[in-house]
Motif scaffolding. Structure first.
Motif, PDB file in Angstrom:
ATOM      1  N   MET B 233       0.840  -1.204   0.000  1.00  0.00           N
ATOM      2  CA  MET B 233       0.000   0.000   0.000  1.00  0.00           C
ATOM      3  C   MET B 233       0.872   1.249   0.000  1.00  0.00           C
ATOM      4  N   GLY B 234       0.561   2.164  -0.899  1.00  0.00           N
ATOM      5  CA  GLY B 234       1.288   3.433  -0.909  1.00  0.00           C
ATOM      6  C   GLY B 234       2.443   3.470  -1.895  1.00  0.00           C
ATOM      7  N   ASN B 235       2.711   2.377  -2.567  1.00  0.00           N
ATOM      8  CA  ASN B 235       3.820   2.348  -3.513  1.00  0.00           C
ATOM      9  C   ASN B 235       3.294   2.190  -4.944  1.00  0.00           C
ATOM     10  N   PRO B 236       3.493   3.210  -5.815  1.00  0.00           N
ATOM     11  CA  PRO B 236       2.950   3.146  -7.178  1.00  0.00           C
ATOM     12  C   PRO B 236       3.445   1.918  -7.947  1.00  0.00           C
ATOM     13  N   LYS B 237       4.728   1.580  -7.758  1.00  0.00           N
ATOM     14  CA  LYS B 237       5.268   0.407  -8.428  1.00  0.00           C
ATOM     15  C   LYS B 237       4.531  -0.832  -7.930  1.00  0.00           C
ATOM     16  N   GLY B 238       4.262  -0.857  -6.645  1.00  0.00           N
ATOM     17  CA  GLY B 238       3.523  -1.971  -6.050  1.00  0.00           C
ATOM     18  C   GLY B 238       2.132  -2.072  -6.628  1.00  0.00           C
ATOM     19  N   ALA B 239       1.488  -0.920  -6.856  1.00  0.00           N
ATOM     20  CA  ALA B 239       0.139  -0.915  -7.409  1.00  0.00           C
ATOM     21  C   ALA B 239       0.142  -1.550  -8.795  1.00  0.00           C
ATOM     22  N   LEU B 240       1.139  -1.180  -9.601  1.00  0.00           N
ATOM     23  CA  LEU B 240       1.210  -1.715 -10.966  1.00  0.00           C
ATOM     24  C   LEU B 240       1.463  -3.224 -10.944  1.00  0.00           C
ATOM     25  N   VAL B 241       2.491  -3.624 -10.215  1.00  0.00           N
ATOM     26  CA  VAL B 241       2.846  -5.044 -10.164  1.00  0.00           C
ATOM     27  C   VAL B 241       1.730  -5.852  -9.494  1.00  0.00           C
ATOM     28  N   GLY B 242       1.199  -5.341  -8.384  1.00  0.00           N
ATOM     29  CA  GLY B 242       0.129  -6.030  -7.670  1.00  0.00           C
ATOM     30  C   GLY B 242      -1.090  -6.224  -8.556  1.00  0.00           C
ATOM     31  N   GLY B 243      -1.448  -5.177  -9.306  1.00  0.00           N
ATOM     32  CA  GLY B 243      -2.614  -5.242 -10.182  1.00  0.00           C
ATOM     33  C   GLY B 243      -2.449  -6.316 -11.245  1.00  0.00           C
ATOM     34  N   ILE B 244      -1.313  -6.270 -11.927  1.00  0.00           N
ATOM     35  CA  ILE B 244      -1.084  -7.234 -13.014  1.00  0.00           C
ATOM     36  C   ILE B 244      -0.998  -8.656 -12.465  1.00  0.00           C
ATOM     37  N   LEU B 274      -2.009 -10.468   4.255  1.00  0.00           N
ATOM     38  CA  LEU B 274      -2.096 -10.017   5.645  1.00  0.00           C
ATOM     39  C   LEU B 274      -1.401 -10.997   6.582  1.00  0.00           C
ATOM     40  N   PHE B 275      -1.515 -12.300   6.285  1.00  0.00           N
ATOM     41  CA  PHE B 275      -0.879 -13.298   7.152  1.00  0.00           C
ATOM     42  C   PHE B 275       0.626 -13.317   6.953  1.00  0.00           C
ATOM     43  N   ALA B 276       1.031 -13.364   5.693  1.00  0.00           N
ATOM     44  CA  ALA B 276       2.435 -13.669   5.410  1.00  0.00           C
ATOM     45  C   ALA B 276       3.324 -12.433   5.335  1.00  0.00           C
ATOM     46  N   MET B 277       2.845 -11.367   4.669  1.00  0.00           N
ATOM     47  CA  MET B 277       3.708 -10.181   4.541  1.00  0.00           C
ATOM     48  C   MET B 277       2.848  -8.934   4.461  1.00  0.00           C
ATOM     49  N   PRO B 278       2.434  -8.446   5.635  1.00  0.00           N
ATOM     50  CA  PRO B 278       1.469  -7.341   5.687  1.00  0.00           C
ATOM     51  C   PRO B 278       1.950  -6.097   4.951  1.00  0.00           C
ATOM     52  N   GLN B 279       3.265  -5.979   4.734  1.00  0.00           N
ATOM     53  CA  GLN B 279       3.745  -4.762   4.064  1.00  0.00           C
ATOM     54  C   GLN B 279       3.710  -4.895   2.547  1.00  0.00           C
ATOM     55  N   GLY B 283       6.192  -2.737  -0.206  1.00  0.00           N
ATOM     56  CA  GLY B 283       5.935  -1.861   0.929  1.00  0.00           C
ATOM     57  C   GLY B 283       7.132  -1.814   1.854  1.00  0.00           C
ATOM     58  N   ALA B 284       7.407  -0.628   2.392  1.00  0.00           N
ATOM     59  CA  ALA B 284       8.522  -0.495   3.325  1.00  0.00           C
ATOM     60  C   ALA B 284       8.068  -0.963   4.697  1.00  0.00           C
ATOM     61  N   LYS B 285       8.973  -1.559   5.420  1.00  0.00           N
ATOM     62  CA  LYS B 285       8.682  -1.885   6.816  1.00  0.00           C
ATOM     63  C   LYS B 285       8.582  -0.582   7.585  1.00  0.00           C
TER      64      LYS B 285
END
Lengths: 272, 290
Positions: B233-244, B274-279, B283-285
């Motif tokens: 959450m909060g990372n544009p690159k994450g949004a793109l990769v997560g979406g695809i 949420l269980f394995a890697m909430p960030q 996402g940054a820790k």
């Protein structure tokens, strides 16, 4: 010449008058300190002057213009900014970036030029970088420039916050306990640094617990107790004032006073 | 092999839409810490307004432009009328406000438009393009291209312009941003309008493929949210990769398991993340300094 004028400033939280009818003024190049026991309302007063809290009563004048209830970003543009006792740093940015952000008002460029990274934009960025580094060098943070700000010690962040404020070339600077949490050497450095700033014509408003420091560098001292101004004047006048001494050292009914202080602290804590 | 290629292509298309929704989430989350569950309604509005403007006789590009601008205004209104007055409320309250706002927008859309499914013609016809043994609609290319274009545009905006950096500074520390003279109220308005406009663009691009109705927003918001969580959450690159990634997972599930379970994928992803890697992936820790 009066740069900052505060008149009859007051605020209540619920039924508690945290600050009541406080007024004073500061001129260019002057260091005005606000002192008082814990819970006297010093930080609340700062919060009202700097637009973080909206005062219920009174006025704040900056260079003759009424700036009461102005938001912090407008005050920053008009030349008044501050630091916080508990630090407001961009923790995820590097130390250098923190200072560069402070320059952003001066760094205004055209959106299109920025998007295309035109030479003008690059030159301006390089200039700002240089100026930011110069500021960091003044507080011996130049070696830490590329570190993430969140990793720095408290004392270092205190200095970083001050130079970020300086990046805006303020006319009035409010410093809330700049030496808190710093050791004796660091305190002395900050002390000298503040005096240096005042010498360049910046009006400085200071809240500080270190009495030695306050007495040494202040031109004028305002004493608060229970939200009211109980004294003001030159350092040596204030330090001899019996009311000030009793506020600090307590009187016969000191226990009652202490109780009141506790209440007030809780109240300011709740709203802060 | 042909089937796999086909699933990959359709997964990319759906994933690009999720990525656009997730980017919308990211922008508002960065500026305000709020997860805006009305994000899906922006997509719906983009599609619906275009449909009705086009039906009223406007050329398609103009209709799309009007839809994007109007939706951006709805985003600004959402901020001014619902979020800003509650400034200072806990983030959870603000999130619940956005859920309420999404219900209002959906209800209004049902009244103003109707309850039917709609579409408008594809931008470049409906003749499938053959690609490595699979078929892809020209409109899918529009969707994928649109997502990448927006992503790159946002990247440039946030890293190269002072305004974009002001948004990032506000995200990092609102009070500190105000102290250096950044108008954080304006940053919020900008973020909501930008986010709404991107949502609307996603709606415009995808409507010829998936059709649009007043209630498509809920599902899209949840999928976009899952994508944003997956990427971080909060990372544009994450949004793109997560979406695809989510789009591909869905397409594979539909293809190899059962299309009945397609929609469950997003929720399994949310739980697994949420269980394995909430960030999330990028996402940054977060560590709170005390």
């Amino acid at each position: 010449m009066t740069l900052l004028q505060v008149e009859g400033l007051g605020i209540s939280f619920g039924g508690l008058r945290a600050v009541n009818d406080v007024g004073f003024s500061a001129s260019a190049g002057e260091i005005v300190s606000v002192i008082g026991p814990n819970g006297a309302g010093k930080t609340t007063l700062f919060n009202m002057i700097s637009g973080v809290y909206l005062p219920d009563r009174g006025r704040v004048m900056l260079d003759g213009q009424d700036v009461t209830r102005f938001e912090p970003h407008l005050l920053a543009r008009m030349g008044m900014t501050r630091t916080f006792q508990n630090l407001q740093i961009f923790q995820d940015m590097t130390v250098l970036e923190n200072v560069i952000v402070g320059f952003h008002l001066a760094e205004r460029g055209h959106l299109l030029a920025d998007l295309l990274a035109l030479p003008g934009t690059k030159r301006r960025s390089a200039e700002v970088r240089e100026k930011a580094m110069a500021l960091l060098t003044r507080v011996r943070l130049d070696k830490a420039a590329e570190q993430v700000a969140g990793n720095l010690s408290y004392g270092a962040l205190k200095r970083l916050e001050i130079v970020r404020a300086l990046a805006m070339s303020p006319r009035v600077l409010l410093l809330d306990e700049p030496a808190a949490g710093c050791n004796a050497v660091e305190t002395e450095e900050i002390d000298a640094f503040i005096a240096e700033l005042a010498a360049t014509g910046i009006g400085i408003l200071l809240v500080e617990h270190d009495m030695k420091m306050v007495m040494r560098i202040s031109n004028h001292i305002v004493v608060l107790d229970h939200g009211e101004k109980i004294a003001e004047g030159k350092p040596d006048e204030v330090s001899r004032n019996p009311e000030v001494i009793s506020a600090y050292l307590g009187t016969v009914d000191a226990e009652q006073d202490e109780q009141d202080e506790e209440d007030e602290k809780e109240a300011t804590h709740a709203v802060g | 092999m042909d089937a796999l290629m086909q699933f990959l292509l359709s997964g990319m298309t759906v994933g690009a839409v999720y990525a656009l929704v997730a980017l919308g989430f990211t922008i508002i989350y960065n500026a305000s810490d709020v997860v805006n569950f009305a994000q899906g309604e922006f997509v719906m509005l983009g599609g619906m307004i275009t449909v009705f403007a086009h039906a009223a006789g406007l050329p398609l590009p103009l209709a799309a432009l009007i839809a994007i601008v109007l939706t951006a205004l709805v985003g600004v209104a959402l901020n001014k009328l619902a979020i800003e007055p509650a400034r200072g409320a806990p983030v959870v309250s603000l999130i619940i406000i956005t859920i309420g706002a999404s219900i209002v927008i959906r209800g209004a859309a049902q009244l103003i438009f109707d309850k039917q499914l709609h579409r408008f013609p594809s931008f470049s016809g409906d003749e499938p393009i053959r690609l490595l043994g699979a078929a892809i609609l020209p409109q899918s290319l529009w969707v994928v291209g649109g997502a990448f274009f927006i992503f790159i545009g946002l990247w440039v905006f946030f890293t190269k312009t002072l305004t974009g950096k002001a948004v990032l500074a506000t995200a990092n520390n609102r009070l500190a941003a105000q102290l250096v003279g950044i108008n954080t109220g304006w940053v919020m308005t900008l973020s909501f309008s930008l986010s709404a406009a991107i949502g609307a663009l996603a709606g415009v691009l995808v409507t010829p493929i998936t059709l649009v109705a007043y209630d498509v927003g809920v599902g899209l918001a949840l999928k976009g949210f899952a994508a944003a969580m997956l990427g971080g959450m909060g990372n544009p690159k994450g949004a793109l990769v997560g979406g695809i990634l989510l789009g591909l997972l869905e397409a594979m599930t539909a293809g190899y398991l059962s299309s009945q379970y397609k929609d469950a994928v997003a929720f399994i992803v949310i739980l697994a993340v949420l269980f394995a890697m909430p960030q999330g992936i990028f996402g940054a820790k977060r560590t709170e300094r005390v």
